[in-house]
Enzyme design. Structure first.
Site, PDB file in Angstrom:
ATOM      1  N   ASP A  32       0.847  -1.191   0.000  1.00  0.00           N
ATOM      2  CA  ASP A  32       0.000   0.000   0.000  1.00  0.00           C
ATOM      3  C   ASP A  32       0.885   1.245   0.000  1.00  0.00           C
ATOM      4  O   ASP A  32       1.903   1.296   0.694  1.00  0.00           O
ATOM      5  CB  ASP A  32      -0.927  -0.020   1.226  1.00  0.00           C
ATOM      6  CG  ASP A  32      -2.089   0.938   1.083  1.00  0.00           C
ATOM      7  OD1 ASP A  32      -3.227   0.456   0.916  1.00  0.00           O
ATOM      8  OD2 ASP A  32      -1.866   2.170   1.125  1.00  0.00           O
ATOM      9  N   ILE A  33       0.469   2.247  -0.754  1.00  0.00           N
ATOM     10  CA  ILE A  33       1.261   3.482  -0.870  1.00  0.00           C
ATOM     11  C   ILE A  33       1.240   4.283   0.437  1.00  0.00           C
ATOM     12  O   ILE A  33       2.132   5.100   0.676  1.00  0.00           O
ATOM     13  CB  ILE A  33       0.725   4.324  -2.058  1.00  0.00           C
ATOM     14  CG1 ILE A  33       1.799   5.247  -2.612  1.00  0.00           C
ATOM     15  CG2 ILE A  33      -0.543   5.081  -1.686  1.00  0.00           C
ATOM     16  CD1 ILE A  33       1.438   5.858  -3.950  1.00  0.00           C
ATOM     17  N   ASN A  85     -12.688  -3.687   2.582  1.00  0.00           N
ATOM     18  CA  ASN A  85     -13.582  -2.539   2.729  1.00  0.00           C
ATOM     19  C   ASN A  85     -14.574  -2.557   1.570  1.00  0.00           C
ATOM     20  O   ASN A  85     -14.187  -2.771   0.420  1.00  0.00           O
ATOM     21  CB  ASN A  85     -12.787  -1.238   2.710  1.00  0.00           C
ATOM     22  CG  ASN A  85     -11.874  -1.096   3.906  1.00  0.00           C
ATOM     23  OD1 ASN A  85     -12.151  -1.651   4.963  1.00  0.00           O
ATOM     24  ND2 ASN A  85     -10.784  -0.371   3.747  1.00  0.00           N
ATOM     25  N   GLY A 121     -15.514   2.339   3.885  1.00  0.00           N
ATOM     26  CA  GLY A 121     -14.210   2.968   3.675  1.00  0.00           C
ATOM     27  C   GLY A 121     -13.566   2.612   2.348  1.00  0.00           C
ATOM     28  O   GLY A 121     -12.377   2.871   2.149  1.00  0.00           O
ATOM     29  N   GLN A 122     -14.344   2.042   1.415  1.00  0.00           N
ATOM     30  CA  GLN A 122     -13.753   1.676   0.120  1.00  0.00           C
ATOM     31  C   GLN A 122     -13.586   2.930  -0.734  1.00  0.00           C
ATOM     32  O   GLN A 122     -14.538   3.704  -0.906  1.00  0.00           O
ATOM     33  CB  GLN A 122     -14.645   0.659  -0.604  1.00  0.00           C
ATOM     34  CG  GLN A 122     -13.999   0.132  -1.884  1.00  0.00           C
ATOM     35  CD  GLN A 122     -14.825  -0.965  -2.556  1.00  0.00           C
ATOM     36  OE1 GLN A 122     -15.972  -1.225  -2.177  1.00  0.00           O
ATOM     37  NE2 GLN A 122     -14.244  -1.594  -3.564  1.00  0.00           N
ATOM     38  N   HIS A 152      -9.894  -5.488  -3.489  1.00  0.00           N
ATOM     39  CA  HIS A 152      -8.565  -5.663  -2.897  1.00  0.00           C
ATOM     40  C   HIS A 152      -8.732  -6.078  -1.448  1.00  0.00           C
ATOM     41  O   HIS A 152      -9.554  -5.531  -0.721  1.00  0.00           O
ATOM     42  CB  HIS A 152      -7.725  -4.382  -2.991  1.00  0.00           C
ATOM     43  CG  HIS A 152      -8.431  -3.150  -2.509  1.00  0.00           C
ATOM     44  ND1 HIS A 152      -9.358  -2.484  -3.277  1.00  0.00           N
ATOM     45  CD2 HIS A 152      -8.358  -2.480  -1.331  1.00  0.00           C
ATOM     46  CE1 HIS A 152      -9.835  -1.458  -2.594  1.00  0.00           C
ATOM     47  NE2 HIS A 152      -9.244  -1.431  -1.402  1.00  0.00           N
ATOM     48  N   HIS A 169      -6.898  -5.992   2.083  1.00  0.00           N
ATOM     49  CA  HIS A 169      -5.796  -5.355   2.818  1.00  0.00           C
ATOM     50  C   HIS A 169      -5.221  -6.392   3.774  1.00  0.00           C
ATOM     51  O   HIS A 169      -5.937  -6.875   4.670  1.00  0.00           O
ATOM     52  CB  HIS A 169      -6.297  -4.210   3.692  1.00  0.00           C
ATOM     53  CG  HIS A 169      -6.808  -3.004   2.969  1.00  0.00           C
ATOM     54  ND1 HIS A 169      -6.074  -1.844   2.834  1.00  0.00           N
ATOM     55  CD2 HIS A 169      -8.002  -2.764   2.377  1.00  0.00           C
ATOM     56  CE1 HIS A 169      -6.802  -0.935   2.194  1.00  0.00           C
ATOM     57  NE2 HIS A 169      -7.973  -1.464   1.905  1.00  0.00           N
TER      58      HIS A 169
END
Ligand code: 5GP
Ligand code: ZN
Length: 116
Positions: free
Chosen positions: A32-33, A89, A95-96, A102, A104
């Site tokens: 994740d960035i 999410n 919170g998507q 994806h 997490h």
């Protein structure tokens, strides 16, 4: 299947750079960035699915594969034994923000429950 304006489709195609940590036949995993834990990896299908529920309906077995791949990343990052969280999410209240399925994978520290 791909969507031209989808960020994670672009990462799958190599059009947007990402730190890829694992590649499967039908999935890729990349860091994740904006990591929220020492290990924070996103596991995504190569095919575009908007969220986990629609993918579960459209492609039987895909979610299992994402879970297996996430676990292999956890093993490789040495967080499988200490424990980790796998989160999907879904929708606005969930919170998507990126509408390409994806998971997490979060690990490497104690995680609060319930999440905020
Ligand atoms: P969501 O909020 O949809 O559950 O999660 C989207 C995740 O994608 C966020 O944790 C966010 O930090 C991550 N993200 C957004 N843009 C990028 C990007 O360009 N590269 C990477 N590696 N992660 C991204
Ligand atoms: Zn996509």
């Amino acid at each position: 299947m791909s969507e031209t304006d989808c960020l994670f489709c672009k990462i799958v195609k190599g059009e947007v750079p990402a730190e890829i940590v694992r590649e499967g036949d039908r999935t890729i995993a990349f860091r994740d960035i904006n990591p929220q834990a020492p290990t924070h990896v996103l596991v995504v299908p190569r095919d575009h699915h908007p969220d986990v529920a629609s993918a579960a309906v459209a492609d039987s077995g895909l979610i299992d594969e994402i879970v297996r791949e996430a676990h292999e990343v956890a093993v490789a990052d040495n967080v499988a034994d200490s424990g980790y969280r796998l989160v999907f999410n879904t929708g606005g209240n969930g919170g998507q923000t990126v509408f390409h399925l994806h998971g997490h994978l979060l690990g490497g520290r104690g995680l609060n429950w319930p999440p905020g």
